[in-house]
Design a protein around this motif. Sequence first.
Motif, PDB file in Angstrom:
ATOM      1  N   THR A 349     -26.204   7.638 -11.952  1.00  0.00           N
ATOM      2  CA  THR A 349     -24.885   7.069 -12.197  1.00  0.00           C
ATOM      3  C   THR A 349     -24.972   5.555 -12.296  1.00  0.00           C
ATOM      4  O   THR A 349     -25.451   4.901 -11.370  1.00  0.00           O
ATOM      5  N   LYS A 350     -24.524   5.018 -13.388  1.00  0.00           N
ATOM      6  CA  LYS A 350     -24.455   3.574 -13.570  1.00  0.00           C
ATOM      7  C   LYS A 350     -22.997   3.160 -13.487  1.00  0.00           C
ATOM      8  O   LYS A 350     -22.153   3.651 -14.234  1.00  0.00           O
ATOM      9  N   THR A 351     -22.682   2.276 -12.571  1.00  0.00           N
ATOM     10  CA  THR A 351     -21.303   1.836 -12.376  1.00  0.00           C
ATOM     11  C   THR A 351     -21.173   0.343 -12.667  1.00  0.00           C
ATOM     12  O   THR A 351     -22.135  -0.412 -12.521  1.00  0.00           O
ATOM     13  N   GLU A 352     -19.961  -0.061 -13.044  1.00  0.00           N
ATOM     14  CA  GLU A 352     -19.733  -1.470 -13.367  1.00  0.00           C
ATOM     15  C   GLU A 352     -18.250  -1.801 -13.217  1.00  0.00           C
ATOM     16  O   GLU A 352     -17.381  -1.024 -13.622  1.00  0.00           O
ATOM     17  N   THR A 353     -17.982  -2.938 -12.608  1.00  0.00           N
ATOM     18  CA  THR A 353     -16.620  -3.460 -12.554  1.00  0.00           C
ATOM     19  C   THR A 353     -16.339  -4.200 -13.849  1.00  0.00           C
ATOM     20  O   THR A 353     -17.020  -5.168 -14.182  1.00  0.00           O
ATOM     21  N   LYS A 354     -15.330  -3.754 -14.595  1.00  0.00           N
ATOM     22  CA  LYS A 354     -15.012  -4.337 -15.892  1.00  0.00           C
ATOM     23  C   LYS A 354     -13.980  -5.455 -15.790  1.00  0.00           C
ATOM     24  O   LYS A 354     -14.002  -6.399 -16.585  1.00  0.00           O
ATOM     25  N   LYS A 355     -13.061  -5.334 -14.813  1.00  0.00           N
ATOM     26  CA  LYS A 355     -11.989  -6.312 -14.692  1.00  0.00           C
ATOM     27  C   LYS A 355     -11.549  -6.403 -13.249  1.00  0.00           C
ATOM     28  O   LYS A 355     -11.342  -5.380 -12.589  1.00  0.00           O
ATOM     29  N   ASP A 356     -11.422  -7.625 -12.730  1.00  0.00           N
ATOM     30  CA  ASP A 356     -10.957  -7.842 -11.357  1.00  0.00           C
ATOM     31  C   ASP A 356     -10.385  -9.254 -11.266  1.00  0.00           C
ATOM     32  O   ASP A 356     -11.128 -10.227 -11.264  1.00  0.00           O
ATOM     33  N   GLU A 357      -9.060  -9.349 -11.212  1.00  0.00           N
ATOM     34  CA  GLU A 357      -8.405 -10.653 -11.204  1.00  0.00           C
ATOM     35  C   GLU A 357      -8.583 -11.389  -9.878  1.00  0.00           C
ATOM     36  O   GLU A 357      -8.664 -12.618  -9.847  1.00  0.00           O
ATOM     37  N   LYS A 358      -8.647 -10.663  -8.755  1.00  0.00           N
ATOM     38  CA  LYS A 358      -8.747 -11.290  -7.437  1.00  0.00           C
ATOM     39  C   LYS A 358     -10.155 -11.785  -7.132  1.00  0.00           C
ATOM     40  O   LYS A 358     -10.345 -12.842  -6.531  1.00  0.00           O
ATOM     41  N   ASN A 359     -11.156 -11.011  -7.507  1.00  0.00           N
ATOM     42  CA  ASN A 359     -12.553 -11.371  -7.234  1.00  0.00           C
ATOM     43  C   ASN A 359     -13.338 -11.271  -8.543  1.00  0.00           C
ATOM     44  O   ASN A 359     -14.025 -10.274  -8.810  1.00  0.00           O
ATOM     45  N   LYS A 360     -13.233 -12.305  -9.358  1.00  0.00           N
ATOM     46  CA  LYS A 360     -13.855 -12.276 -10.679  1.00  0.00           C
ATOM     47  C   LYS A 360     -15.381 -12.234 -10.604  1.00  0.00           C
ATOM     48  O   LYS A 360     -16.029 -11.825 -11.574  1.00  0.00           O
ATOM     49  N   THR A 370     -21.741   3.651  -4.170  1.00  0.00           N
ATOM     50  CA  THR A 370     -22.030   4.633  -5.218  1.00  0.00           C
ATOM     51  C   THR A 370     -23.513   4.551  -5.556  1.00  0.00           C
ATOM     52  O   THR A 370     -23.960   3.586  -6.167  1.00  0.00           O
ATOM     53  N   PRO A 371     -24.302   5.541  -5.139  1.00  0.00           N
ATOM     54  CA  PRO A 371     -25.747   5.475  -5.386  1.00  0.00           C
ATOM     55  C   PRO A 371     -26.081   5.604  -6.862  1.00  0.00           C
ATOM     56  O   PRO A 371     -25.433   6.357  -7.603  1.00  0.00           O
ATOM     57  N   LYS A 372     -27.084   4.848  -7.287  1.00  0.00           N
ATOM     58  CA  LYS A 372     -27.513   4.920  -8.676  1.00  0.00           C
ATOM     59  C   LYS A 372     -28.295   6.202  -8.929  1.00  0.00           C
ATOM     60  O   LYS A 372     -28.162   6.825  -9.992  1.00  0.00           O
ATOM     61  N   ASN A 373     -29.112   6.606  -7.975  1.00  0.00           N
ATOM     62  CA  ASN A 373     -29.871   7.849  -8.059  1.00  0.00           C
ATOM     63  C   ASN A 373     -29.563   8.694  -6.834  1.00  0.00           C
ATOM     64  O   ASN A 373     -29.609   8.200  -5.699  1.00  0.00           O
ATOM     65  N   GLN A 374     -29.260   9.959  -7.038  1.00  0.00           N
ATOM     66  CA  GLN A 374     -28.960  10.857  -5.928  1.00  0.00           C
ATOM     67  C   GLN A 374     -29.548  12.233  -6.231  1.00  0.00           C
ATOM     68  O   GLN A 374     -29.367  12.771  -7.330  1.00  0.00           O
ATOM     69  N   ALA A 375     -30.252  12.798  -5.258  1.00  0.00           N
ATOM     70  CA  ALA A 375     -30.897  14.095  -5.456  1.00  0.00           C
ATOM     71  C   ALA A 375     -30.776  14.937  -4.196  1.00  0.00           C
ATOM     72  O   ALA A 375     -30.631  14.410  -3.089  1.00  0.00           O
ATOM     73  N   SER A 376     -30.826  16.245  -4.375  1.00  0.00           N
ATOM     74  CA  SER A 376     -30.777  17.160  -3.239  1.00  0.00           C
ATOM     75  C   SER A 376     -31.632  18.383  -3.538  1.00  0.00           C
ATOM     76  O   SER A 376     -31.843  18.747  -4.699  1.00  0.00           O
ATOM     77  N   LEU A 377     -32.103  19.009  -2.462  1.00  0.00           N
ATOM     78  CA  LEU A 377     -32.918  20.217  -2.573  1.00  0.00           C
ATOM     79  C   LEU A 377     -32.546  21.149  -1.438  1.00  0.00           C
ATOM     80  O   LEU A 377     -32.455  20.722  -0.281  1.00  0.00           O
ATOM     81  N   MET A 378     -32.285  22.412  -1.752  1.00  0.00           N
ATOM     82  CA  MET A 378     -31.869  23.381  -0.749  1.00  0.00           C
ATOM     83  C   MET A 378     -32.661  24.665  -0.931  1.00  0.00           C
ATOM     84  O   MET A 378     -32.937  25.098  -2.057  1.00  0.00           O
ATOM     85  N   ALA A 379     -33.037  25.277   0.197  1.00  0.00           N
ATOM     86  CA  ALA A 379     -33.742  26.559   0.177  1.00  0.00           C
ATOM     87  C   ALA A 379     -33.014  27.540   1.087  1.00  0.00           C
ATOM     88  O   ALA A 379     -32.532  27.177   2.160  1.00  0.00           O
ATOM     89  N   ASN A 380     -32.944  28.785   0.654  1.00  0.00           N
ATOM     90  CA  ASN A 380     -32.305  29.834   1.437  1.00  0.00           C
ATOM     91  C   ASN A 380     -33.147  31.101   1.360  1.00  0.00           C
ATOM     92  O   ASN A 380     -33.589  31.498   0.275  1.00  0.00           O
ATOM     93  N   TYR A 381     -33.372  31.695   2.535  1.00  0.00           N
ATOM     94  CA  TYR A 381     -34.163  32.940   2.559  1.00  0.00           C
ATOM     95  C   TYR A 381     -33.345  34.048   3.204  1.00  0.00           C
ATOM     96  O   TYR A 381     -32.825  33.894   4.313  1.00  0.00           O
ATOM     97  N   ASP A 382     -33.230  35.167   2.501  1.00  0.00           N
ATOM     98  CA  ASP A 382     -32.473  36.327   2.960  1.00  0.00           C
ATOM     99  C   ASP A 382     -33.457  37.385   3.466  1.00  0.00           C
ATOM    100  O   ASP A 382     -34.256  37.922   2.696  1.00  0.00           O
TER     101      ASP A 382
END
Length: 392
Positions: A349-360, A370-382
């Motif tokens: 995910t790439k995020t960017e603030t495009k407009k902010d009048e109070k904190n330019k 907001t993490p740029k890279n996020q991964a998960s791994l899950m295992a289940n045994y029945d």
Amino acid sequence: MDLAYTHSEYTDPFDRGQYMVVNKSAAYRAWDGKFLLSDPKKRLDEKFSESSGKIDTVDVGLEKNIGENWLFRANYALTRSMLDYSQIRARDFNPATGVIERENTSFRNFEHRTHAGGVNLNGLFDTGSISHNLLLGIDLKEEMRRHPVSALSSGGINNLNLYNLQFGRATRTTNYTKTDGQYQRIRSIGGYAQDNINLTENLIYALGLRYEYYDQIGGKLNKNGGGLEVKTDSSDGKFIYQTGLIYLLTPEWSVYGNYAQSFRPQISTSEDMGHLDPEEGISTEVGTKFQNDEITATLALFNIDKKNVAYSINNITYAAGKVNSRGIELDANGRVTQGLSLGASYAYTKTETKKDEKNKWKVGKPLDATPKNQASLMANYDFSHLGLKDLE
């Protein structure tokens, strides 16, 4: 009819994050827009900064068939959490002396309660050669947050010196005499209709319309024990819609694209901000999905534009005029052997603030938390296929 109740208790660290200097005077020129600590893994609080609480939930659900092609559903959920927490956080900094003024606070009986319910009707019918899957519904929600009392201590051993950091001198404050609590309440009601239309055997068109109305009030309890000092008192409503197409390449493999609008009320008790306009957004997504009895996998590209996104710096609330998030998501779940199932996901995910009048200075920078890279791994045994379910 289903009825469920759950109870949980927890204790977690309470981390307010880094302290950023926001001061454009000459004395702060070298520090303006910078964090006091260059190492993001270090904090300016103490070990007693933690929260502990209890959560109780009640869920009720009802389903009833109406004829052969219609299904009626009703649901209600109540969630109530009671929280106590303590924190010590930086509030000011003097670059000449290095003194970091910290505020030591504790809150007791912080209550967060949510009522949510709704009814919907789902039916299948045809208009000529075209099949429809129609969903009609109404939902209601009330969310309330309040904390009545707090304890406060500042100065003295609560402070630090940036040029000679010494932790462990301050202790948790427990003098619960302040009555400057907060109160927030949002009520909303929404009505919606969605139709999945089978235009051909392989092509499905989805169209949904929703209207949501909200009423909110929030503020601070008077420091002298009086009534509510209202900071937010507003109401509004809006129509939003979503639409999309799904094409079945095979019975197991499809490609899709969709467009959706969002509308979310938000509230602030901060004296600096007061009323916050609702957060609004537009999202587009294209992707492909494969699903059979063994594997489910999805690959998607997305782009999200939002406005009036609230954030805080040093406990002061602001709202960014426009932000953007875009990226790619991959999810896969499948059965590897008769008993073993694996699930994996990855998102860029790439995020960017495009407009902010109070904190330019935030324009062009990524969004917080907001993490740029996020991964998960899950295992289940029945183990049931081994016959262990029959062991006594």
